[in-house]
Design a protein around this motif. Structure first.
Motif, short mmCIF file in Angstrom:
data_model
loop_
_atom_site.label_atom_id
_atom_site.label_comp_id
_atom_site.label_asym_id
_atom_site.label_seq_id
_atom_site.Cartn_x
_atom_site.Cartn_y
_atom_site.Cartn_z
N LYS A 75 12.67 15.65 -6.79
CA LYS A 75 13.56 16.42 -7.68
C LYS A 75 14.53 15.46 -8.34
CE LYS A 75 13.35 20.74 -5.12
NZ LYS A 75 14.13 21.74 -4.39
N GLY A 76 14.10 14.86 -9.44
CA GLY A 76 14.83 13.73 -10.02
C GLY A 76 15.99 14.11 -10.93
N ARG A 77 16.14 15.42 -11.23
CA ARG A 77 17.24 15.79 -12.12
C ARG A 77 18.57 15.77 -11.37
NH1 ARG A 77 18.55 16.35 -16.79
NH2 ARG A 77 19.73 18.01 -17.78
N TYR A 78 18.51 15.95 -10.07
CA TYR A 78 19.73 16.04 -9.27
C TYR A 78 19.94 14.86 -8.33
CZ TYR A 78 19.01 20.66 -11.09
OH TYR A 78 18.79 21.71 -11.95
N SER A 79 18.87 14.07 -8.13
CA SER A 79 18.97 12.94 -7.20
C SER A 79 18.96 11.63 -7.98
CB SER A 79 17.78 12.96 -6.23
OG SER A 79 17.79 14.16 -5.48
N LEU A 80 20.07 10.90 -7.90
CA LEU A 80 20.16 9.61 -8.57
C LEU A 80 19.14 8.67 -7.90
CD1 LEU A 80 22.00 8.09 -10.64
CD2 LEU A 80 23.39 7.38 -8.69
N HIS A 81 18.38 7.93 -8.71
CA HIS A 81 17.35 7.10 -8.10
C HIS A 81 17.07 5.85 -8.92
CE1 HIS A 81 15.39 9.94 -10.84
NE2 HIS A 81 14.40 9.07 -10.98
N ARG A 82 16.40 4.90 -8.30
CA ARG A 82 16.03 3.67 -9.02
C ARG A 82 14.79 3.05 -8.40
NH1 ARG A 82 19.55 -1.72 -7.40
NH2 ARG A 82 19.13 -1.67 -5.17
N VAL A 83 14.17 2.16 -9.17
CA VAL A 83 13.16 1.26 -8.62
C VAL A 83 13.89 -0.06 -8.43
CG1 VAL A 83 10.98 0.08 -9.02
CG2 VAL A 83 11.29 2.42 -9.85
N ALA A 84 13.99 -0.51 -7.18
CA ALA A 84 14.79 -1.70 -6.86
C ALA A 84 14.19 -2.94 -7.52
CB ALA A 84 14.84 -1.87 -5.34
N PRO A 85 15.00 -3.98 -7.70
CA PRO A 85 14.50 -5.22 -8.30
C PRO A 85 13.23 -5.71 -7.61
CG PRO A 85 16.87 -5.33 -8.05
CD PRO A 85 16.43 -4.05 -7.39
N LEU A 86 12.36 -6.34 -8.39
CA LEU A 86 11.08 -6.77 -7.84
C LEU A 86 10.73 -8.18 -8.33
CD1 LEU A 86 8.41 -5.52 -10.08
CD2 LEU A 86 10.30 -3.96 -9.82
N ALA A 87 9.78 -8.81 -7.63
CA ALA A 87 9.40 -10.19 -7.96
C ALA A 87 7.91 -10.40 -7.76
CB ALA A 87 10.20 -11.16 -7.09
N GLY A 88 7.38 -11.40 -8.48
CA GLY A 88 5.96 -11.75 -8.35
C GLY A 88 5.22 -11.41 -9.63
N PRO A 89 4.05 -12.01 -9.82
CA PRO A 89 3.31 -11.83 -11.08
C PRO A 89 2.61 -10.46 -11.23
CG PRO A 89 2.13 -13.35 -9.62
CD PRO A 89 3.42 -13.03 -8.94
N THR A 90 2.39 -9.75 -10.14
CA THR A 90 1.64 -8.48 -10.25
C THR A 90 2.58 -7.35 -10.67
OG1 THR A 90 0.25 -9.23 -8.43
CG2 THR A 90 0.12 -6.89 -8.97
N PRO A 91 2.23 -6.60 -11.72
CA PRO A 91 3.12 -5.49 -12.10
C PRO A 91 3.04 -4.33 -11.10
CG PRO A 91 1.16 -5.52 -13.51
CD PRO A 91 1.07 -6.73 -12.61
N ARG A 92 4.15 -3.68 -10.90
CA ARG A 92 4.16 -2.46 -10.08
C ARG A 92 3.77 -1.32 -11.00
NH1 ARG A 92 7.74 1.81 -9.55
NH2 ARG A 92 8.22 2.60 -7.46
N TYR A 93 2.70 -0.58 -10.65
CA TYR A 93 2.27 0.57 -11.44
C TYR A 93 2.51 1.86 -10.67
CZ TYR A 93 -0.81 -2.33 -14.52
OH TYR A 93 -1.33 -3.23 -15.41
N VAL A 94 3.18 2.79 -11.31
CA VAL A 94 3.31 4.13 -10.74
C VAL A 94 2.99 5.13 -11.85
CG1 VAL A 94 5.00 5.83 -9.94
CG2 VAL A 94 4.95 3.58 -8.91
N ALA A 95 2.07 6.04 -11.59
CA ALA A 95 1.79 7.10 -12.57
C ALA A 95 2.77 8.24 -12.33
CB ALA A 95 0.36 7.61 -12.40
N ILE A 96 3.21 8.86 -13.41
CA ILE A 96 4.23 9.91 -13.29
C ILE A 96 3.78 11.16 -14.03
CG2 ILE A 96 6.65 10.46 -13.71
CD1 ILE A 96 7.26 7.49 -13.65
N PHE A 97 3.74 12.27 -13.30
CA PHE A 97 3.42 13.59 -13.87
C PHE A 97 4.72 14.40 -13.86
CE2 PHE A 97 -0.51 12.87 -11.04
CZ PHE A 97 -1.19 12.16 -12.01
N SER A 98 5.06 15.01 -14.98
CA SER A 98 6.36 15.69 -15.02
C SER A 98 6.26 17.19 -15.23
CB SER A 98 7.20 15.10 -16.16
OG SER A 98 7.47 13.74 -15.89
N TYR A 99 7.13 17.90 -14.55
CA TYR A 99 7.22 19.36 -14.66
C TYR A 99 8.67 19.76 -14.91
CZ TYR A 99 2.63 19.33 -12.38
OH TYR A 99 1.31 19.12 -12.06
#
Ligand SMILES: O=C(O)CCC(=O)C(=O)O
Ligand SMILES: [Fe+2]
Length: 283
Positions: free
Chosen positions: A222-246
């Motif tokens: 429930k991202g409208r009410y919960s403050l959130h982040r993807v923390a800093p990251l390192a390395g050559p491989t990209p972090r992939y996350v698919a996102i479906f929204s409702y």
């Protein structure tokens, strides 16, 4: 080769579209997690074949990601210099993630095969216990199914989502970092709670939970009410996350400003529907 949802989703473990005691038990567990933390995780939701197909799809359109790497505040608004400098609306952070817009994901690709699979929306709605008239797919053609591709750097700093409910599928992690961190239910539709938001931005809040998601994990959030982040990251491989929204309202799309920031372009629909919101939170 045509992709089939039943090969991509681990339906033995997660029989999302088969009524019965296994589905009921799953719903009970997920609802509890959502109630107490605003977040639930279904580990290993995708099969290894599902993960591979989705990563292949994301790799194939990775160059379509919008890489503006702009500075953003938690609300995706522009700076308002009339506010005190310490106000969370004036706290800007660098991003190192690119969003691959939804119009790059086709109906026969892995991601939409999962998203459009029979019973998927109904399962998510049941998890969230939303009545049918308060549960809709995000109507934004650039944002209903996207991939967050984060490369080395700051990740995606603290923010709230415009859409009420986010369903993510972790596809690939970077070599290090990139945890999903969140402060559950820190604001309500009546109260922005800027004081606690400031503490999270300062790194002094005790409300922050950190999740290390693995490829294939499904997360309901429930991202409208919960403050959130993807923390800093390192390395050559990209972090992939698919996102479906409702969302809770039909026909809702992103604001012009936010859409431009995140996707680098807007469509006529973003201008036509500007300002259609069920609440009056900052954004
Ligand atoms: O990549 C993630 O895990 C979540 C990204 C996010 O918070 C968002 O796209 O709004
Ligand atoms: Fe988010």
């Amino acid at each position: 080769m045509q992709l089939l949802a039943n090969d991509l989703i681990d339906i033995e473990r997660y029989p999302i579209s088969t009524p019965g005691s296994q589905r009921d038990a799953l719903l009970t567990r997920v609802r509890e997690e959502l109630e107490f933390r605003g977040c639930a995780v279904l580990k290993g939701f995708l099969t290894p074949a599902g993960i591979a197909a989705a990563v292949l799809e994301a790799d194939g359109v990775a160059d379509k990601g919008h890489r503006s790497y702009s500075r953003t505040n938690a609300y995706f608004t522009t700076e308002d210099v009339s506010l005190p400098a310490s106000d969370p609306r004036r706290r800007f952070f660098e991003r190192s993630n690119a969003f691959i817009p939804a119009d790059n994901f086709h109906s026969d690709g892995a991601l939409r095969t999962v998203f459009d699979s029979e019973g998927f929306d109904a399962f998510i709605r049941d998890c969230l216990q939303q009545p049918e008239d308060r549960f809709f797919r995000y109507a934004d053609p650039l944002a209903d199914v996207i991939v967050n591709a984060a490369s080395e750097g700051n990740g995606f700093p603290w923010h709230f989502d415009t859409n009420n409910f986010t369903v993510t599928l972790a596809l690939q992690n970077a070599e290090s970092g990139g945890a999903f961190e969140y402060a559950p239910m820190i604001r309500t539709s009546q109260n922005e709670n800027f004081e606690e938001v400031s503490k999270v931005l300062d790194g002094t809040s005790e409300k922050v939970i950190s999740l290390a998601l693995q490829p294939g994990d499904l997360q309901i959030f429930k991202g409208r009410y919960s403050l959130h982040r993807v923390a800093p990251l390192a390395g050559p491989t990209p972090r992939y996350v698919a996102i479906f929204s409702y969302v809770e309202e039909p026909n809702m799309v992103g604001s012009v400003e936010r859409t431009q920031q995140l996707y680098g372009r807007t469509l006529p629909i973003h201008h036509e529907r500007a300002g259609q919101r069920a609440d009056s939170l900052v954004d």
